[in-house]
Design a protein around this motif. Structure first.
Motif, PDB file in Angstrom:
ATOM      1  N   LEU A 105       0.403   8.351 -60.572  1.00 15.97           N
ATOM      2  CA  LEU A 105      -0.462   8.054 -61.708  1.00 15.97           C
ATOM      3  C   LEU A 105      -0.389   6.576 -62.069  1.00 15.97           C
ATOM      4  O   LEU A 105       0.672   5.960 -61.997  1.00 15.97           O
ATOM      5  CB  LEU A 105      -0.053   8.883 -62.931  1.00 15.97           C
ATOM      6  N   THR A 106      -1.514   6.034 -62.495  1.00 18.41           N
ATOM      7  CA  THR A 106      -1.533   4.654 -62.979  1.00 18.41           C
ATOM      8  C   THR A 106      -0.896   4.616 -64.369  1.00 18.41           C
ATOM      9  O   THR A 106      -0.701   5.656 -65.016  1.00 18.41           O
ATOM     10  CB  THR A 106      -2.976   4.122 -63.093  1.00 18.41           C
ATOM     11  N   HIS A 107      -0.619   3.410 -64.836  1.00 17.76           N
ATOM     12  CA  HIS A 107      -0.055   3.257 -66.173  1.00 17.76           C
ATOM     13  C   HIS A 107      -0.977   3.882 -67.222  1.00 17.76           C
ATOM     14  O   HIS A 107      -0.528   4.598 -68.119  1.00 17.76           O
ATOM     15  CB  HIS A 107       0.189   1.777 -66.482  1.00 17.76           C
ATOM     16  N   ARG A 108      -2.268   3.639 -67.117  1.00 21.09           N
ATOM     17  CA  ARG A 108      -3.224   4.180 -68.081  1.00 21.09           C
ATOM     18  C   ARG A 108      -3.264   5.711 -68.013  1.00 21.09           C
ATOM     19  O   ARG A 108      -3.325   6.387 -69.043  1.00 21.09           O
ATOM     20  CB  ARG A 108      -4.616   3.586 -67.842  1.00 21.09           C
ATOM     21  N   GLU A 109      -3.224   6.255 -66.809  1.00 19.21           N
ATOM     22  CA  GLU A 109      -3.222   7.713 -66.668  1.00 19.21           C
ATOM     23  C   GLU A 109      -1.969   8.315 -67.304  1.00 19.21           C
ATOM     24  O   GLU A 109      -2.023   9.372 -67.930  1.00 19.21           O
ATOM     25  CB  GLU A 109      -3.319   8.104 -65.190  1.00 19.21           C
TER      26      GLU A 109
END
Length: 177
Positions: A105-109
């Motif tokens: 997962l990305t930081h935003r996710e």
């Protein structure tokens, strides 16, 4: 700092993410995880992510002091009440890329997942992150796809297992809180 004492259950973000960010920014601080979670899954993940010690919140204050001394000497410490076999677990030896989908997962996710698990609506998440509700929904779709989850309930269950949020039905009253 030389030593950082970190709780895994932080509002608005989770301790595992903080631990990974600390490790990315600097390998120097030794991290002692202080947690109410004694499950092998939590302990193993903390050490995988770079913790030098793991202490249960319900432990006597002397346990935390002992962890501080041991970690300062550059050694690893596992708090009283946790079986030493946890650190010899085959889980700890597994390849993270095979075992840990969360790391994809990305930081935003991760931020969106945290807020979903805390029970916020898409609108509320969007307002907090300064993004549209539709963007939040797209992030939710990607999270479910990457983690192979089918609905919001599974997202919350996943977050609980990972220690991203506390179980509201947990009735523990840790000494250090």
């Amino acid at each position: 700092p030389e030593i950082l004492i970190l709780d895994l259950g932080l509002p608005g973000m989770n301790g595992f993410d903080v631990l990974r960010q600390v490790r990315r920014l600097s390998p120097d601080p030794k991290v002692i995880v202080l947690s109410m979670h004694g499950d092998a899954e939590y302990v193993v993940q903390a050490f995988r992510d770079g913790a030098a010690a793991y202490v249960l919140k319900g432990s006597a204050a002397g346990d935390l002091l002992e962890a501080l001394k041991v970690v300062r000497r550059g050694e690893t410490y596992l708090g009283r009440g946790l079986p030493p076999s946890i650190l010899k677990s085959s889980d700890l030896q597994e390849d993270l890329s095979d075992q840990d989908r969360y790391s994809t997962l990305t930081h935003r996710e991760r931020e969106v997942m945290q807020f979903i698990a805390e029970g916020l609506t898409s609108q509320e998440i969007g307002e907090r992150l300064f993004i549209s509700r539709r963007t939040v929904d797209k992030h939710r779709e990607r999270i479910m796809s990457k983690l192979d989850l089918k609905n919001q309930t599974e997202i919350v269950r996943f977050a609980l297992r990972r220690g991203l949020v506390r179980d509201p039905e947990s009735s523990s009253s840790p000494e250090f809180e």
